[in-house]
Structure formats: C-alpha cells, structure tokens
Design an enzyme around this catalytic site. Structure first.
Site, PDB file in Angstrom:
ATOM      1  N   ASP A 140      31.742 -13.430 -13.641  1.00 20.83           N
ATOM      2  CA  ASP A 140      32.231 -12.275 -14.381  1.00 20.83           C
ATOM      3  C   ASP A 140      32.918 -11.279 -13.455  1.00 20.83           C
ATOM      4  O   ASP A 140      32.949 -11.443 -12.229  1.00 20.83           O
ATOM      5  CB  ASP A 140      31.070 -11.585 -15.106  1.00 20.83           C
ATOM      6  CG  ASP A 140      30.444 -12.473 -16.169  1.00 20.83           C
ATOM      7  OD1 ASP A 140      31.156 -13.358 -16.684  1.00 20.83           O
ATOM      8  OD2 ASP A 140      29.251 -12.287 -16.470  1.00 20.83           O
ATOM      9  N   TYR A 196      22.008 -18.933  -7.799  1.00 21.70           N
ATOM     10  CA  TYR A 196      22.517 -17.563  -7.834  1.00 21.70           C
ATOM     11  C   TYR A 196      21.600 -16.672  -7.017  1.00 21.70           C
ATOM     12  O   TYR A 196      20.402 -16.943  -6.879  1.00 21.70           O
ATOM     13  CB  TYR A 196      22.592 -17.030  -9.264  1.00 21.70           C
ATOM     14  CG  TYR A 196      23.828 -17.446 -10.023  1.00 21.70           C
ATOM     15  CD1 TYR A 196      24.964 -16.643 -10.040  1.00 21.70           C
ATOM     16  CD2 TYR A 196      23.867 -18.647 -10.728  1.00 21.70           C
ATOM     17  CE1 TYR A 196      26.104 -17.024 -10.740  1.00 21.70           C
ATOM     18  CE2 TYR A 196      24.999 -19.034 -11.428  1.00 21.70           C
ATOM     19  CZ  TYR A 196      26.108 -18.206 -11.436  1.00 21.70           C
ATOM     20  OH  TYR A 196      27.232 -18.595 -12.121  1.00 21.70           O
TER      21      TYR A 196
END
Length: 543
Positions: A140, A196
C-alpha cells in the site's frame, strides 16, 4: 419407369432462371468477369509492370517516418527471457507498489529504469502488459519492502544489466538480483508465503490517558463487570509522573485553559498566541515522557501472548474491509510470529520492538489491523481472548495502525524452488542478499521510520485519536424503550472494555457502515506534528 420420373415433384422448387437471378449467382458472375473477356476467354496479363507492395514479416509494423519522410532506423530486435527481479524499496513518497498513472508508484519507477537501461525495448515501453509484468505482493501507499519480487520478460544479454538498472533508479529503490525462470512462472500465484515486519514504539502500549473517553469507558465497565480488566500499575505510574511535571510547570488555571483549548480557523490562527505556546509546551512534556518510557517484562510478555493468538488458521473478516463472516476468503493461515526484545534507537532515544509475521497470504489492511488490535488489547488491559473472539460472527470496528511501521520483509517460494532447480534455474532465496538488504533497510527504511515518527508523532497522534474517538465523532449509544442495558453499544470500542464482544448479532452496532469511514480513514489524518494537530486537525483531541 426411369429414375428421373421417380423423383418427387415440389411446387415451390426454384427454376433454373430463378437461381440465375439470385445473389450468389451474381457474385460468381462478377468474380468470373475479372478473369474472362467478353467472349468468355481468359484475359491475358497486362504487358505493363505493376509494382507490388514489398512483403514484410508477419505482424511487423510499417516503418516510422520522420518529418522529411525518411525512414527512422529501428533498434535491433533482441531476445527476451522470462526473469524475476528481486527488489527492495522505501515506500515514502510513493502511492503504493502497483502501476497507477499519473500517481508515482514503485512499478512506474522500476519500469522506467528498465527501459532506460535497455532491458525493455522502446517498442514495448508504453505498456507493462507487453512484458508480462507481475508483482509478488502489492504493498500500500507508504509501505516499504526489504524484499519484493516482480516477474516479466526482459532483455538480459548485457552482463552488466543489473548495475545499469540500479544507476537509473533512485537511491530508495534497489535491484538485488535478476534470475531466469521458466515461462509459466507466476510470482504472485506461486508465492507460498510472505514475511512482513512492523516496527512499533513501545510507548504505544501505555494505557489510555486518564479522563479520556476510552479510559472512562474502561473504568465504568470495570464497575459493571469486575475481574475482567487487569489493573495496569505501570501505566498509572507513567501518567502520575507526567501529571507531576505538568503541575510543576503550569498553574491550575493554565491547565484548565489548555484542556479546554480548541484551535481557531486557519485564517485566524497565530502561532505566537500565548495560550497556543502553552499548549505546545504541554504536548512537548508529554512527548518527552513517552520517549523516556521503557516497557516492563510483564507488559512485553502480555503483548507477545496476545500476538500469539493469531497463529494458525482463523476467520479474519474483522481484520479487513468488505468481507463478512461467511466469506471463505476471509480464512487465512498465520505460520509464525516473532516479537523482538526492545531496542533504543535514534537521537530521541525512543524504544521500539520489531514484530515479524509469517503468513501464507494477507488481505487489505490485515497486518495493520492485527497489530492495532493486539496493541489496544495490551494497553487497555483486556483479556488476550479478545483476539480469538474477534474471529466470531459479531462485526467489530478495528482501526488500522499507521502505515509508517509496516514493511514487506520478503516473499517465500519454498514449494516452487524445488521445481525451478529441476528445470535448471536457481532457487529464489532473499537470504543470499541479507547483508545488502539489512544495510539498505537501516539507511533508507528504518532511519526514515524513526525520524518521521519523532518529527510527526505518528503513533502518539493515532492512539490519542482512538482514546478520544467518541468525543470527536459524537458516537455514543443511548438506551431506548426497546434497547436497554447490554443491548446498547455505549462505545465504538466497547470490545476493549470489560463488557467485551457481544455474542448476539442483534446487539446495536450502528451497522458499522455509519462509523466505518471514521475509524478507517480519520486515524491516518492524525499523522501530524504538534503544530498541525493544533492548527489543522480540529477533530483530534489536543490534550
């Protein structure tokens, strides 16, 4: 009797003359006239020479001409190979990974560098699809990546192609390596899992500010349902230290004026106003205490055990947007979670922890909502079981933590690497470039995260907004004749109080749609520094 007499006769059969008047007969006659003369004999070839259009290769484009009508020489056609490009990047200043003109994106910068370095021909430079461009993970806006993967067809005849591409890229984007793969390789579909990382300042785990809306809701719920919310002596001691210094700095009248301060319109605001300067100093004292905060082993253990509730396969419909409980795609599998020991870094000496999450796949905002939920449960003293209860049918509004701390560590190709090696290709393994990646992350990602958090007070603004959400939005459930007691949701974050997550779906939630836009969007708008909070964010609680 002859055979012809045995054939049946039809009244509607077309006669020979009728057939000659038909369209098909006329077409045939017209084509025949092109080759026959008036006597019905074949035409002879014309003695004059007729220039024929030169034959070109099938699918070839006509030559391009310049202003003078001369043919513009074309670049030589070089073979293209299916490859994967391992990259790392700092997402600051980019509108995400995926190509989205006219917005600046990581893919746009990469593709431009590929063309300028000669890895993609100019004929294919106007469309990513011509090269079969695909990414392993779509990050994002503002999200970083130590390692990400793109696959495409490229010209790799030049042995220095990687170096040439890096020369054309900005410093915040690096290519770690380029490797050949088979033609059927799809870097997104064949990615078995992803790592992540989320960097969180430990002061985010301090309990809500006393007398804030969330603090009062929790205290009231403790009286209604005792024995559920844990006593947080650590946070109580922290806020006592803050209030002690504030009392020594300001008078009671000044503290009251600061708490009631509301920023004027932008055109009327003056940064030299006496009360504004006191408000600014008030916030600086609070921020200084947050920077000095060091988390205890007990609270860190609570946070780790809360994060461990995510391990395994669960229904994460509450941790994304646009999915309900019955949607099978909301079920995701988390393979591993690691919460580091605290470390102090930066000029402001802020304490941080690193959270690494390994999962097969993730939905939109899922990791940010996972970190936010675990942080809120810890700082509010809620039971760790609130995480597992969030997998249930009841819809709750979980705000997404700031994008600042999130980065993609690396995609993993465990299952497909064996097949790649069978085909004679190298395995896709980011650990081979770990030293380069760590140095890049420290310089272009970690340092920027630390600096931006100190300069803008990102996490402080976010959790201050959450603590004052009901006051800011005016959302507060009220009892009616038909809905009383437990059937009234008194706070949008009631799931953090002793009342917990209701099991009955009919309990009033204001249908979530009315408030979802506030919870999902507005926390990000509070990512401002002290001055901006005062002058530009009237919805955020100042003190």
């Amino acid at each position: 009797m002859s055979e012809e007499n045995l054939r049946p006769a039809y009244d509607d059969a077309e006669s020979e003359e009728a057939v000659k008047r038909g369209a098909q007969h006329k077409w045939t006659k017209a084509r025949k006239s092109d080759f026959d003369d008036a006597d019905g004999k074949k035409k002879k070839k014309d003695d004059g020479h007729v220039a024929k259009r030169p034959r070109t290769e099938w699918g070839a484009r006509p030559p391009q001409l310049d202003a003078e009508g001369k043919v513009i020489p074309t670049e030589p056609r070089l073979p293209k190979r299916k490859v994967v490009v391992m990259v790392g990047y700092c997402g600051t200043g980019y509108c995400g990974m995926q190509y989205n003109p006219p917005n600046p994106t990581i893919e746009a910068a990469l593709f431009k560098a590929f063309v300028e370095a000669g890895a993609i021909s100019k004929d294919n430079s106007n469309d990513l699809k011509k090269s079969g461009f695909m990414r392993a993970a779509r990050t994002d806006k503002g999200v970083h990546a130590g390692g990400n993967l793109v696959s495409l067809k490229m010209i790799i005849e030049d042995p220095q192609i990687k170096e040439k591409i890096n020369e054309k890229l900005p410093e915040g984007i690096r290519v770690w390596d380029i490797e050949r793969v088979n033609k059927a390789f799809d870097c997104r579909k064949l990615c078995s899992s992803r790592w992540y990382e989320y960097l969180l300042p430990t002061y985010s785990l301090i309990g809500p500010k006393p007398n804030s809306c969330l603090f009062n809701d929790i205290e009231e719920s403790k009286l209604e349902v005792p024995g559920v919310i844990e006593d947080d002596i650590e946070s109580k001691t922290f806020w006592e230290g803050v209030n002690k210094e504030l009392a020594e700095t300001f008078t009671n009248e000044e503290l009251e004026a600061i708490k009631n301060y509301f920023p004027p319109p932008r055109d009327e605001f003056e940064d030299s106003e006496e009360l504004y300067l006191k408000v600014k100093k008030y916030k600086q004292i609070e921020n200084a205490h947050r920077r000095k905060y060091r988390i205890s082993n007990e609270k860190l253990t609570k946070f780790r055990s809360t994060m461990e509730q995510y391990l395994g396969a669960h229904n994460f419909h509450n941790f994304t947007l646009g999915k309900d409980f019955k949607d099978p795609s909301a079920i995701r599998f988390i393979k591993a979670i690691k919460v580091s020991d605290p470390f102090v870094i930066g000029d402001a000496k802020t304490e941080w922890v690193s959270i690494k999450i390994h999962g097969q796949s993730f939905m939109l905002h899922q990791i940010r909502k996972m970190v936010s939920m675990a942080t809120l449960v810890t700082r509010c003293g809620s039971p760790t079981e609130r995480i597992t209860q969030a997998y249930g049918v009841q819809k709750i509004n979980i705000p997404k933590a700031p994008a600042l701390g999130l980065l993609l560590e690396a995609p993993v190709y465990e299952g497909y690497n064996a097949k790649l090696q069978e085909f004679g290709y190298k395995a896709i393994d980011f650990s081979n470039y770990q030293t380069e990646m760590d140095a890049f992350k420290m310089k272009h990602i970690y340092d920027k995260i630390y600096k931006e958090e100190v300069d803008e007070n990102i996490f402080n603004a976010f959790f201050s907004y959450i603590d004052s959400f009901n006051k800011v939005t005016g959302f507060q459930g009220e009892e009616t004749e038909t809905k009383k007691g437990a059937n009234v949701q008194k706070s949008i974050f009631e799931f953090l109080t002793a009342r917990g997550i209701p099991e009955d779906e009919t309990i009033e939630t204001k249908k979530n749609d009315d408030v979802k836009s506030e919870v999902e969007v507005n926390p990000d708008t509070t990512n401002t520094n002290v001055e901006e909070v005062v002058t530009e964010t009237p919805v955020a609680e100042v003190v």
